[in-house]
Design a protein around this motif. Structure first.
Motif, PDB file in Angstrom:
ATOM      1  N   PRO A  88      -4.672   1.381   1.860  1.00  0.00           N
ATOM      2  CA  PRO A  88      -5.969   1.604   1.230  1.00  0.00           C
ATOM      3  C   PRO A  88      -6.199   0.753  -0.026  1.00  0.00           C
ATOM      4  CG  PRO A  88      -4.932   3.694   1.789  1.00  0.00           C
ATOM      5  CD  PRO A  88      -3.914   2.614   2.045  1.00  0.00           C
ATOM      6  N   ARG A  89      -5.134   0.545  -0.826  1.00  0.00           N
ATOM      7  CA  ARG A  89      -5.309  -0.178  -2.085  1.00  0.00           C
ATOM      8  C   ARG A  89      -4.513  -1.457  -2.214  1.00  0.00           C
ATOM      9  NH1 ARG A  89      -3.538   3.639  -6.272  1.00  0.00           N
ATOM     10  NH2 ARG A  89      -2.106   4.212  -4.638  1.00  0.00           N
ATOM     11  N   VAL A  90      -3.444  -1.603  -1.427  1.00  0.00           N
ATOM     12  CA  VAL A  90      -2.605  -2.793  -1.526  1.00  0.00           C
ATOM     13  C   VAL A  90      -2.344  -3.388  -0.155  1.00  0.00           C
ATOM     14  CG1 VAL A  90      -1.451  -1.954  -3.626  1.00  0.00           C
ATOM     15  CG2 VAL A  90      -0.356  -1.622  -1.391  1.00  0.00           C
ATOM     16  N   GLY A  91      -1.914  -4.628  -0.167  1.00  0.00           N
ATOM     17  CA  GLY A  91      -1.420  -5.290   1.022  1.00  0.00           C
ATOM     18  C   GLY A  91      -0.094  -5.927   0.673  1.00  0.00           C
ATOM     19  N   ILE A  92       0.710  -6.196   1.690  1.00  0.00           N
ATOM     20  CA  ILE A  92       1.956  -6.920   1.454  1.00  0.00           C
ATOM     21  C   ILE A  92       1.855  -8.270   2.139  1.00  0.00           C
ATOM     22  CG2 ILE A  92       3.412  -4.891   1.123  1.00  0.00           C
ATOM     23  CD1 ILE A  92       4.436  -5.373   4.062  1.00  0.00           C
ATOM     24  N   VAL A 128       3.656  -7.129  -3.295  1.00  0.00           N
ATOM     25  CA  VAL A 128       2.673  -6.057  -3.190  1.00  0.00           C
ATOM     26  C   VAL A 128       1.487  -6.502  -4.032  1.00  0.00           C
ATOM     27  CG1 VAL A 128       2.197  -3.630  -3.692  1.00  0.00           C
ATOM     28  CG2 VAL A 128       4.492  -4.329  -2.944  1.00  0.00           C
ATOM     29  N   CYS A 129       0.337  -6.659  -3.394  1.00  0.00           N
ATOM     30  CA  CYS A 129      -0.851  -7.180  -4.075  1.00  0.00           C
ATOM     31  C   CYS A 129      -2.018  -6.210  -3.914  1.00  0.00           C
ATOM     32  CB  CYS A 129      -1.258  -8.535  -3.496  1.00  0.00           C
ATOM     33  SG  CYS A 129       0.044  -9.774  -3.569  1.00  0.00           S
ATOM     34  N   LEU A 142       0.721   2.208  -6.673  1.00  0.00           N
ATOM     35  CA  LEU A 142       0.652   0.979  -5.893  1.00  0.00           C
ATOM     36  C   LEU A 142       1.997   0.628  -5.260  1.00  0.00           C
ATOM     37  CD1 LEU A 142      -1.594  -1.151  -8.286  1.00  0.00           C
ATOM     38  CD2 LEU A 142      -2.300   0.268  -6.342  1.00  0.00           C
ATOM     39  N   MET A 143       3.078   0.844  -5.979  1.00  0.00           N
ATOM     40  CA  MET A 143       4.394   0.530  -5.418  1.00  0.00           C
ATOM     41  C   MET A 143       4.801   1.545  -4.358  1.00  0.00           C
ATOM     42  SD  MET A 143       5.489  -2.358  -6.329  1.00  0.00           S
ATOM     43  CE  MET A 143       7.203  -2.295  -5.825  1.00  0.00           C
ATOM     44  N   THR A 144       4.384   2.800  -4.492  1.00  0.00           N
ATOM     45  CA  THR A 144       4.653   3.776  -3.437  1.00  0.00           C
ATOM     46  C   THR A 144       3.980   3.317  -2.153  1.00  0.00           C
ATOM     47  OG1 THR A 144       4.815   5.581  -5.036  1.00  0.00           O
ATOM     48  CG2 THR A 144       4.407   6.189  -2.742  1.00  0.00           C
ATOM     49  N   GLU A 145       2.724   2.938  -2.270  1.00  0.00           N
ATOM     50  CA  GLU A 145       1.999   2.456  -1.096  1.00  0.00           C
ATOM     51  C   GLU A 145       2.627   1.171  -0.557  1.00  0.00           C
ATOM     52  OE1 GLU A 145      -2.468   0.832  -0.064  1.00  0.00           O
ATOM     53  OE2 GLU A 145      -2.294   2.430  -1.558  1.00  0.00           O
TER      54      GLU A 145
END
Length: 194
Positions: A12-16, A69-70, A109-112
């Motif tokens: 939902p908020r980040v992509g790798i 993680v962006c 963000l890092m959890t996601e």
């Protein structure tokens, strides 16, 4: 964000996306700004030369993979995750390393992002077991492992040489059959489309 590297998986908020040599300037700036956050647990590269060596290991060595993680809205690097010591065959295991940059702390963000990497490792990479080795005093890292369903499996005295000394570590693990593995993979809603 390195333009040629689209997200492998989005949440939902980040992509790798894979770590790239072109990320040197942004990554090292984030590492320098986060030095107080990382000390004494992590020592990510803070200059271009050190980043180039770090990226080379993640990009060129078959037993490693590196992900950034962006944030999805602007592509800014929130943190980094490495998949190290990848062993295939009957073992299908790897060890995870990770760190957030200070601007991303406390936002989930890092959890996601770590959930996305776990899901990617268990599906696309075909791994069965992931391990996290963390120093006992690193409460934020332990909390992140717990949030993603990793279980504490043991304690290893003098496990890794960090900051000039051999440091004790707790061993945390997750296998593809554990409930946390499913939850981590569903954080993303599936692979990135497009």
């Amino acid at each position: 964000m390195a333009e040629e590297n689209a997200f492998l998986v989005e949440g939902p908020r980040v992509g790798i996306r894979p770590c790239a040599y072109e990320d040197a300037e942004e990554f090292t700036a984030g590492a320098r700004q986060s030095k107080d956050l990382h000390h004494p647990w992590l020592f990510p590269p803070t200059d271009i030369r050190a980043f180039t060596a770090y990226a080379a290991r993640l990009i060129e060595e078959a037993d490693k993979a590196g992900f950034l993680v962006c944030t999805r809205d602007d592509g800014v690097i929130a943190g980094y995750i490495s998949v190290n010591n990848i062993v295939e065959g009957a073992f299908r295991c790897a060890a995870l390393g990770y760190g957030a940059f200070s601007h991303a702390v406390g936002r989930g963000l890092m959890t996601e992002g770590l959930g996305l990497v776990v899901g990617h490792a268990f599906t696309t990479m075909g791994l069965h077991r992931l391990e996290i080795n963390v120093q006992p005093g690193n409460a934020p890292s332990i909390a992140l492992a717990r949030r993603l369903g990793f279980r504490k499996e043991g304690f290893s005295p003098d496990f890794l040489f960090i900051n000039g000394a051999w440091r004790d570590h707790e061993r945390w693990a997750l296998t593809s059959e554990m409930p946390g593995a499913t939850a981590a993979g569903t954080l993303s809603g599936g692979p990135a489309s497009g």
